[in-house]
Scaffold this motif. Structure first.
Motif, PDB file in Angstrom:
ATOM      1  N   MET A 100       1.102  -1.252   0.019  1.00 10.40           N
ATOM      2  CA  MET A 100      -0.378   0.177  -0.073  1.00 10.40           C
ATOM      3  C   MET A 100       0.603   1.470  -0.011  1.00 10.40           C
ATOM      4  O   MET A 100       1.706   0.923   0.421  1.00 10.40           O
ATOM      5  CB  MET A 100      -0.813   0.191   1.249  1.00 10.40           C
ATOM      6  CG  MET A 100      -2.160   0.739   1.486  1.00 10.40           C
ATOM      7  SD  MET A 100      -2.464   0.778   2.871  1.00 10.40           S
ATOM      8  CE  MET A 100      -3.489  -0.374   2.747  1.00 10.40           C
ATOM      9  N   GLY A 101       0.742   2.030  -0.862  1.00  7.74           N
ATOM     10  CA  GLY A 101       1.006   4.014  -0.748  1.00  7.74           C
ATOM     11  C   GLY A 101      -0.105   4.661  -0.058  1.00  7.74           C
ATOM     12  O   GLY A 101      -1.065   4.420  -0.311  1.00  7.74           O
ATOM     13  N   ILE A 102       1.272   5.526   0.617  1.00  6.64           N
ATOM     14  CA  ILE A 102       0.520   6.612   1.209  1.00  6.64           C
ATOM     15  C   ILE A 102       1.089   7.415   0.766  1.00  6.64           C
ATOM     16  O   ILE A 102       2.050   7.666   1.735  1.00  6.64           O
ATOM     17  CB  ILE A 102       0.418   6.520   3.143  1.00  6.64           C
ATOM     18  CG1 ILE A 102      -0.704   4.650   3.078  1.00  6.64           C
ATOM     19  CG2 ILE A 102      -0.912   7.605   3.581  1.00  6.64           C
ATOM     20  CD1 ILE A 102      -0.647   4.518   4.253  1.00  6.64           C
ATOM     21  N   TRP A 103       0.798   9.241   0.309  1.00  8.32           N
ATOM     22  CA  TRP A 103       1.470   9.834  -0.182  1.00  8.32           C
ATOM     23  C   TRP A 103       0.885  11.282   0.879  1.00  8.32           C
ATOM     24  O   TRP A 103      -0.937  11.066   0.709  1.00  8.32           O
ATOM     25  CB  TRP A 103       0.962  10.485  -2.001  1.00  8.32           C
ATOM     26  CG  TRP A 103       1.512   8.891  -2.220  1.00  8.32           C
ATOM     27  CD1 TRP A 103       2.458   9.110  -2.825  1.00  8.32           C
ATOM     28  CD2 TRP A 103       1.286   7.872  -2.908  1.00  8.32           C
ATOM     29  NE1 TRP A 103       3.218   7.972  -3.721  1.00  8.32           N
ATOM     30  CE2 TRP A 103       2.148   6.758  -3.209  1.00  8.32           C
ATOM     31  CE3 TRP A 103      -0.665   6.956  -2.008  1.00  8.32           C
ATOM     32  CZ2 TRP A 103       1.703   5.384  -4.097  1.00  8.32           C
ATOM     33  CZ3 TRP A 103      -0.497   5.704  -3.057  1.00  8.32           C
ATOM     34  CH2 TRP A 103       0.612   5.556  -3.894  1.00  8.32           C
ATOM     35  N   PHE A 104       1.283  11.882   0.882  1.00  7.61           N
ATOM     36  CA  PHE A 104       1.223  13.177   1.770  1.00  7.61           C
ATOM     37  C   PHE A 104       1.636  14.914   1.309  1.00  7.61           C
ATOM     38  O   PHE A 104       3.051  14.688   0.317  1.00  7.61           O
ATOM     39  CB  PHE A 104       1.940  13.341   3.347  1.00  7.61           C
ATOM     40  CG  PHE A 104       1.017  12.458   3.914  1.00  7.61           C
ATOM     41  CD1 PHE A 104      -0.418  12.916   4.824  1.00  7.61           C
ATOM     42  CD2 PHE A 104       1.850  10.542   3.793  1.00  7.61           C
ATOM     43  CE1 PHE A 104       0.178  12.020   5.872  1.00  7.61           C
ATOM     44  CE2 PHE A 104       0.943  10.015   4.922  1.00  7.61           C
ATOM     45  CZ  PHE A 104       0.188  10.554   5.732  1.00  7.61           C
ATOM     46  N   TYR A 162       5.405   3.613   1.955  1.00  6.91           N
ATOM     47  CA  TYR A 162       5.513   2.511   1.818  1.00  6.91           C
ATOM     48  C   TYR A 162       5.200   1.383   2.720  1.00  6.91           C
ATOM     49  O   TYR A 162       6.051   1.038   3.160  1.00  6.91           O
ATOM     50  CB  TYR A 162       6.841   2.273   0.025  1.00  6.91           C
ATOM     51  CG  TYR A 162       6.428   3.324  -0.309  1.00  6.91           C
ATOM     52  CD1 TYR A 162       5.773   2.933  -2.187  1.00  6.91           C
ATOM     53  CD2 TYR A 162       7.578   4.209  -0.473  1.00  6.91           C
ATOM     54  CE1 TYR A 162       5.661   4.597  -2.442  1.00  6.91           C
ATOM     55  CE2 TYR A 162       7.471   5.404  -1.433  1.00  6.91           C
ATOM     56  CZ  TYR A 162       6.426   5.315  -2.496  1.00  6.91           C
ATOM     57  OH  TYR A 162       6.918   6.114  -3.386  1.00  6.91           O
ATOM     58  N   VAL A 163       3.927   0.889   2.787  1.00  4.98           N
ATOM     59  CA  VAL A 163       3.928  -0.088   3.452  1.00  4.98           C
ATOM     60  C   VAL A 163       3.831  -1.626   3.150  1.00  4.98           C
ATOM     61  O   VAL A 163       3.183  -2.134   2.364  1.00  4.98           O
ATOM     62  CB  VAL A 163       2.209  -0.263   3.984  1.00  4.98           C
ATOM     63  CG1 VAL A 163       2.114  -1.336   4.759  1.00  4.98           C
ATOM     64  CG2 VAL A 163       1.578   1.482   4.728  1.00  4.98           C
ATOM     65  N   ASN A 164       4.767  -2.635   3.507  1.00  2.29           N
ATOM     66  CA  ASN A 164       4.630  -3.633   2.822  1.00  2.29           C
ATOM     67  C   ASN A 164       4.266  -4.856   3.918  1.00  2.29           C
ATOM     68  O   ASN A 164       4.508  -4.199   5.179  1.00  2.29           O
ATOM     69  CB  ASN A 164       6.318  -3.843   2.742  1.00  2.29           C
ATOM     70  CG  ASN A 164       6.822  -3.385   1.238  1.00  2.29           C
ATOM     71  OD1 ASN A 164       6.316  -3.544   0.036  1.00  2.29           O
ATOM     72  ND2 ASN A 164       7.529  -2.318   1.221  1.00  2.29           N
ATOM     73  N   LYS A 165       3.496  -6.060   3.901  1.00  2.00           N
ATOM     74  CA  LYS A 165       3.449  -6.861   4.425  1.00  2.00           C
ATOM     75  C   LYS A 165       4.497  -7.973   4.935  1.00  2.00           C
ATOM     76  O   LYS A 165       4.064  -9.013   4.579  1.00  2.00           O
ATOM     77  CB  LYS A 165       2.033  -7.558   4.190  1.00  2.00           C
ATOM     78  CG  LYS A 165       2.125  -8.488   5.396  1.00  2.00           C
ATOM     79  CD  LYS A 165      -0.281  -9.237   5.242  1.00  2.00           C
ATOM     80  CE  LYS A 165      -0.856  -9.998   5.830  1.00  2.00           C
ATOM     81  NZ  LYS A 165      -0.781  -9.313   7.584  1.00  2.00           N
ATOM     82  N   GLU A 166       5.601  -7.550   5.703  1.00  2.00           N
ATOM     83  CA  GLU A 166       6.329  -8.658   5.548  1.00  2.00           C
ATOM     84  C   GLU A 166       7.384  -8.194   7.340  1.00  2.00           C
ATOM     85  O   GLU A 166       6.985  -6.930   7.566  1.00  2.00           O
ATOM     86  CB  GLU A 166       7.396  -8.274   4.703  1.00  2.00           C
ATOM     87  CG  GLU A 166       8.434  -7.659   4.157  1.00  2.00           C
ATOM     88  CD  GLU A 166       8.740  -7.539   2.711  1.00  2.00           C
ATOM     89  OE1 GLU A 166       9.488  -8.444   2.651  1.00  2.00           O
ATOM     90  OE2 GLU A 166       9.086  -5.863   2.696  1.00  2.00           O
TER      91      GLU A 166
END
Length: 162
Positions: free
Chosen positions: A62-66, A80-84
């Motif tokens: 998932m990406g979250i941008w500000f 930048y969110v990674n499931k690990e």
């Protein structure tokens, strides 16, 4: 690459902030209940998030941008969110030349600064990776605004811990 050895040899620092500090600045709170974290950002900025946006086809990504509302760019700061787990992400990053240079404890979250390192400026040009047993969340600063980036970084906290 022996990530454990590198992590044992790099410096450590701790940072603590309060929600009241950010509320007094007029900053907004971004909360992600799915992953379980919060971060504060300037009140005149916008936020957008999406799954697998142009960086990965991985559904766990998932990406979250500000970015400032007046700035016509994709983002100034990205998560930048990674499931690990964090150590797995660090190992992958190290394989691309992004080595850990400092460990952080920010509020209730452990993090590692990693990336190509500039000896002249004494800072890493990569990410700050927050991690848990399940997630690795990388901060990337493209705003070239170190004070805002640092302030946002210092507001990070996991929701399920004090």
């Amino acid at each position: 690459i022996d990530i454990e050895k590198i992590l044992n040899e790099i410096p450590f620092r701790e940072v603590r902030t309060t929600k009241q500090e950010y509320e007094a600045l007029g900053w907004n709170r971004y909360e992600n209940k799915e992953i379980g974290f919060e971060i504060y950002y300037p009140g005149d900025w916008k936020v957008s998030d999406s799954k697998a946006r142009d960086q990965s086809d991985d559904p766990a990504y998932m990406g979250i941008w500000f970015a400032p509302k007046t700035l016509f760019v994709d983002f100034a700061l990205a998560l930048y969110v990674n499931k690990e787990p964090l150590k797995e992400r660090l190992l992958k990053s190290a394989g691309r030349g992004f080595l850990p240079v400092e460990k952080l404890r920010v509020n209730n979250a452990d993090a590692v600064i990693h990336g190509p390192y500039s000896e002249e400026e004494k800072r890493a040009y990569g990410n700050v990776l927050f991690g848990s047993d399940n997630w690795a969340i990388g901060f990337v600063n493209r705003a070239n605004d170190p004070p805002i980036y640092e302030q946002m970084l210092k507001s990070f906290r996991w929701l399920n811990e004090p």
